[in-house]
Every structure is written in structure tokens, then in C-alpha cells.
Design a protein around this motif. Structure first.
Motif, PDB file in Angstrom:
ATOM      1  N   HIS A   1      43.508  43.879  49.614  1.00 12.02           N
ATOM      2  CA  HIS A   1      42.921  45.042  48.553  1.00 12.02           C
ATOM      3  C   HIS A   1      43.813  44.886  47.373  1.00 12.02           C
ATOM      4  N   GLY A   2      43.675  45.984  46.354  1.00 15.26           N
ATOM      5  CA  GLY A   2      44.515  45.831  45.070  1.00 15.26           C
ATOM      6  C   GLY A   2      43.931  46.842  44.284  1.00 15.26           C
ATOM      7  N   CYS A   3      44.379  46.349  43.112  1.00 18.01           N
ATOM      8  CA  CYS A   3      43.928  46.909  41.869  1.00 18.01           C
ATOM      9  C   CYS A   3      43.899  45.995  40.654  1.00 18.01           C
ATOM     10  N   THR A   4      43.348  46.558  39.522  1.00 18.29           N
ATOM     11  CA  THR A   4      42.654  45.908  38.483  1.00 18.29           C
ATOM     12  C   THR A   4      43.162  46.719  37.235  1.00 18.29           C
ATOM     13  N   VAL A   5      43.446  46.263  36.321  1.00 19.39           N
ATOM     14  CA  VAL A   5      43.382  46.754  34.861  1.00 19.39           C
ATOM     15  C   VAL A   5      42.390  45.760  34.011  1.00 19.39           C
ATOM     16  N   HIS A   6      41.461  46.393  33.532  1.00 19.03           N
ATOM     17  CA  HIS A   6      40.204  45.729  32.731  1.00 19.03           C
ATOM     18  C   HIS A   6      39.840  46.629  31.339  1.00 19.03           C
ATOM     19  N   LEU A   7      39.345  45.856  30.522  1.00 20.86           N
ATOM     20  CA  LEU A   7      38.721  46.457  29.303  1.00 20.86           C
ATOM     21  C   LEU A   7      37.510  47.211  29.645  1.00 20.86           C
ATOM     22  N   VAL A   8      37.152  48.299  29.299  1.00 18.61           N
ATOM     23  CA  VAL A   8      36.263  49.049  29.541  1.00 18.61           C
ATOM     24  C   VAL A   8      34.920  48.661  28.880  1.00 18.61           C
ATOM     25  N   ARG A   9      33.869  48.686  29.634  1.00 16.15           N
ATOM     26  CA  ARG A   9      32.594  48.253  29.133  1.00 16.15           C
ATOM     27  C   ARG A   9      31.573  49.511  29.579  1.00 16.15           C
ATOM     28  N   PRO A  10      30.204  49.649  29.165  1.00 18.71           N
ATOM     29  CA  PRO A  10      29.528  50.609  29.513  1.00 18.71           C
ATOM     30  C   PRO A  10      29.360  50.803  30.874  1.00 18.71           C
ATOM     31  N   GLY A  11      29.377  49.932  31.726  1.00 15.40           N
ATOM     32  CA  GLY A  11      28.887  50.106  33.306  1.00 15.40           C
ATOM     33  C   GLY A  11      30.095  50.532  33.702  1.00 15.40           C
ATOM     34  N   VAL A  12      30.015  51.421  34.624  1.00 14.48           N
ATOM     35  CA  VAL A  12      31.191  52.154  35.512  1.00 14.48           C
ATOM     36  C   VAL A  12      31.989  51.052  36.148  1.00 14.48           C
ATOM     37  N   ASP A  13      33.574  50.963  35.749  1.00 18.52           N
ATOM     38  CA  ASP A  13      34.188  49.942  36.599  1.00 18.52           C
ATOM     39  C   ASP A  13      33.988  48.555  36.176  1.00 18.52           C
ATOM     40  N   GLU A  14      33.216  48.322  35.047  1.00 14.59           N
ATOM     41  CA  GLU A  14      32.917  46.907  34.685  1.00 14.59           C
ATOM     42  C   GLU A  14      33.849  46.564  33.318  1.00 14.59           C
ATOM     43  N   GLY A  15      33.875  45.209  33.127  1.00  9.28           N
ATOM     44  CA  GLY A  15      34.544  44.760  31.913  1.00  9.28           C
ATOM     45  C   GLY A  15      35.612  43.658  32.050  1.00  9.28           C
ATOM     46  N   PRO A  16      36.042  43.205  31.071  1.00  8.66           N
ATOM     47  CA  PRO A  16      36.820  41.741  31.284  1.00  8.66           C
ATOM     48  C   PRO A  16      38.434  42.272  31.939  1.00  8.66           C
ATOM     49  N   ILE A  17      38.502  41.631  33.014  1.00  8.34           N
ATOM     50  CA  ILE A  17      39.461  41.759  33.946  1.00  8.34           C
ATOM     51  C   ILE A  17      41.015  41.203  33.268  1.00  8.34           C
ATOM     52  N   LEU A  18      41.986  42.154  32.958  1.00  5.99           N
ATOM     53  CA  LEU A  18      43.136  41.699  32.396  1.00  5.99           C
ATOM     54  C   LEU A  18      44.221  41.382  33.149  1.00  5.99           C
ATOM     55  N   ALA A  19      44.190  42.125  34.151  1.00  5.86           N
ATOM     56  CA  ALA A  19      45.254  41.790  35.392  1.00  5.86           C
ATOM     57  C   ALA A  19      45.033  42.290  36.831  1.00  5.86           C
ATOM     58  N   GLN A  20      45.490  41.600  37.993  1.00  2.00           N
ATOM     59  CA  GLN A  20      45.050  42.249  39.104  1.00  2.00           C
ATOM     60  C   GLN A  20      46.482  42.076  39.923  1.00  2.00           C
ATOM     61  N   ALA A  21      46.630  43.014  41.048  1.00  2.00           N
ATOM     62  CA  ALA A  21      47.613  42.876  41.732  1.00  2.00           C
ATOM     63  C   ALA A  21      46.811  43.230  43.384  1.00  2.00           C
ATOM     64  N   ALA A  22      47.183  42.258  44.271  1.00  2.00           N
ATOM     65  CA  ALA A  22      46.577  42.363  45.507  1.00  2.00           C
ATOM     66  C   ALA A  22      47.732  42.882  46.606  1.00  2.00           C
ATOM     67  N   VAL A  23      47.440  43.652  47.669  1.00  2.00           N
ATOM     68  CA  VAL A  23      48.141  44.128  48.511  1.00  2.00           C
ATOM     69  C   VAL A  23      47.353  43.617  49.716  1.00  2.00           C
ATOM     70  N   PRO A  24      48.362  43.458  51.134  1.00  2.00           N
ATOM     71  CA  PRO A  24      47.616  42.896  52.454  1.00  2.00           C
ATOM     72  C   PRO A  24      47.264  44.478  52.788  1.00  2.00           C
ATOM     73  N   VAL A  25      46.075  44.286  53.357  1.00  2.00           N
ATOM     74  CA  VAL A  25      45.591  45.525  54.454  1.00  2.00           C
ATOM     75  C   VAL A  25      46.336  45.370  55.785  1.00  2.00           C
ATOM     76  N   LEU A  26      47.153  46.112  56.286  1.00  2.00           N
ATOM     77  CA  LEU A  26      48.004  46.007  57.532  1.00  2.00           C
ATOM     78  C   LEU A  26      47.337  46.828  58.752  1.00  2.00           C
ATOM     79  N   PRO A  27      47.497  46.160  59.984  1.00  2.00           N
ATOM     80  CA  PRO A  27      46.971  46.751  61.242  1.00  2.00           C
ATOM     81  C   PRO A  27      47.489  48.349  61.058  1.00  2.00           C
ATOM     82  N   GLY A  28      46.603  49.195  61.455  1.00  2.00           N
ATOM     83  CA  GLY A  28      47.136  50.557  61.737  1.00  2.00           C
ATOM     84  C   GLY A  28      46.929  51.478  60.260  1.00  2.00           C
ATOM     85  N   ASP A  29      46.613  50.668  59.168  1.00  2.00           N
ATOM     86  CA  ASP A  29      46.779  51.365  57.783  1.00  2.00           C
ATOM     87  C   ASP A  29      45.586  52.593  57.881  1.00  2.00           C
ATOM     88  N   ASP A  30      45.946  53.583  57.437  1.00  2.00           N
ATOM     89  CA  ASP A  30      44.671  54.611  57.122  1.00  2.00           C
ATOM     90  C   ASP A  30      44.608  54.604  55.343  1.00  2.00           C
TER      91      ASP A  30
END
Ligand code: GRF
Length: 223
Positions: free
Chosen positions: A133-162
Motif C-alpha cells: 500500500h502507500g501514498c502518491t503525490v500527483h498533479l491535479v486533473r479534473p477527475g478526483v485523485d487523477e493526474g500525472p504521478i510525481l512520486a510514490q512510496a510503498a509500505v508493506p501491509v503486515l499481518p495483524g494490521d488494522d
């Protein structure tokens, strides 16, 4: 580059941007923190840091989104804003506003886009059983959460995560990723080709994806 950060609440990403921008040589100045809610906790943090703040309440503009955005832009003009950074800003923006700020407005979203656009990303990631899972920084376009991706960071989903544990692990990465991506954009190290963000500096492509530790080898026998 004079940047306005737009918030609606807590403002932890805003605080991360303020910290980064206070360092010598950071290519952007946070010239304004604007909230659409007077009770946003982040406003006090910005004020304590000596950053100009403004409140443009969105509620009175419920049926006049254009009027709301024009009121925000009046604040931008007052502060000489060149770039807009959305940081937990909970209003959907009109196409007109988004186009006026095309390639000059960024957002941070708590998922690896284009997966999990919209709200409740961590709960949906858990329900889908994704392993990253993770997070994304992107340029904004009219569609919600759409637009060119500038950067991403991934994190593992761990057993027992809530939801809370996963959200906290992602948020830690957001606070690293957003200042880095904003610096990249503000210093002209990115250009847009066919609505995809590419590094404008040789060798820089990939600098804005976080390296993850290699996964542990799978056990050879079933548990
Ligand atoms: C963050 O998870 C951000 O990715 C999303 O809204 C949340 C805002 O948190 N867009 P904060 O106000 O920055 O603490």
C-alpha cells in the motif's frame, strides 16, 4: 516558487512541508496556508511557524463552487502564489479552477494510485488484501485523485494490521514524500509528456520511488 498549502483539518502534511521549506536551499517558500474551515487544527501550527494563514469558509458557498474558488484565488493573488499544494483539503474542485492551475497544483493521496481513489483508502486496501500500500503525490486533473504521478512510496501491509496501524505507516511516508516531490516540481526537475510526469534531469527518473527492503524468502513447506 511561492506556494499555498490548502488544508481542511489536522495538517500533518502541511507541517512536514513547512519543516522542509524552512531548510536553507529548499526551492519553495510556503507563502500561505489556507483552510476552508476556521476550526482546522493545522491553522494554529502554521501561525506558530509564522506563516500567513487565511480562512475561506466553503459552507456559505455550497451552491457557488466557482465563487468559493474565486475567493481563494483572491487570497492567492494577495500572497503572490505560483503553486498550490493540497494537503488533506476536503473539497472537490471545479474543472475551471483545476485548469487555471494546471501543472501548478499538486495533491497527496494515501494510496498507490491509480488504486483506491477516493476516501477510506486504508480500509479498502485491507479488504482487498493487497500486500503493498502507500501514498502518491500527483498533479491535479479534473477527475478526483487523477493526474500525472510525481512520486510514490510503498509500505508493506503486515499481518495483524488494522486501519489505524496501516494509516500510521503510510502517513510516515507521506511526510517524507511530499516535501521531496514538491521540491522536484518547484525546481523544474519534472516535465509532463503525454500527461505523464518525467524527470527533466538526466538520471533522476526513479528518484521519487522509495526503495523497499527485499521481501523475506517464502518458507519451503506450508505452515
Ligand atoms: C493524508 O492522509 C493525505 O494523504 C490525505 O488526507 C490526509 C491529510 O492528513 N489527502 P493531514 O491533514 O495532512 O494530517
Amino acid at each position: 516558487m511561492r506556494v499555498a498549502i490548502l488544508i481542511s483539518g489536522r495538517g500533518s502534511n502541511m507541517a512536514a512541508l513547512l519543516r522542509a521549506a524552512a531548510a536553507p536551499g529548499y526551492p519553495a517558500t510556503i507563502a500561505l496556508v489556507l483552510s476552508n474551515r476556521a476550526d482546522a487544527a493545522g491553522l494554529a501550527v502554521a501561525q506558530a511557524a509564522g506563516v500567513p494563514t487565511a480562512v475561506v469558509e466553503s459552507r456559505p458557498f455550497k451552491s457557488d463552487r466557482d465563487g468559493f474558488e474565486r475567493a481563494m484565488e483572491a487570497e492567492f493573488a494577495r500572497h503572490g502564489i505560483e503553486l498550490v499544494a493540497l494537503a488533506g483539503f476536503m473539497r472537490v474542485l471545479t474543472e475551471g479552477f483545476v485548469e487555471r492551475w494546471r501543472d501548478r497544483m499538486v495533491n497527496i493521496h494515501p494510496s498507490l494510485l491509480p488504486s483506491f481513489r477516493g476516501l477510506d483508502t486504508h480500509a479498502r486496501a485491507l479488504a482487498a488484501g493487497v500486500k503493498l500500500h502507500g501514498c502518491t503525490v500527483h498533479l491535479v486533473r479534473p477527475g478526483v485523485d487523477e493526474g500525472p504521478i510525481l512520486a510514490q512510496a510503498a509500505v508493506p501491509v503486515l499481518p495483524g494490521d488494522d486501519e489505524a496501524a496501516l494509516a500510521a505507516r503510510v502517513l510516515e511516508q507521506e511526510h517524507i514524500l511530499y516535501p521531496a516531490a514538491l521540491a522536484w516540481l518547484a525546481s523544474g526537475r519534472v516535465r509532463i509528456e503525454a500527461d505523464v510526469a518525467v524527470a527533466a534531469v538526466p538520471g533522476a527518473q526513479g528518484a521519487l520511488a522509495n526503495p523497499l527492503p527485499a521481501p523475506a524468502p517464502l518458507p519451503t513447506t506450508a505452515a
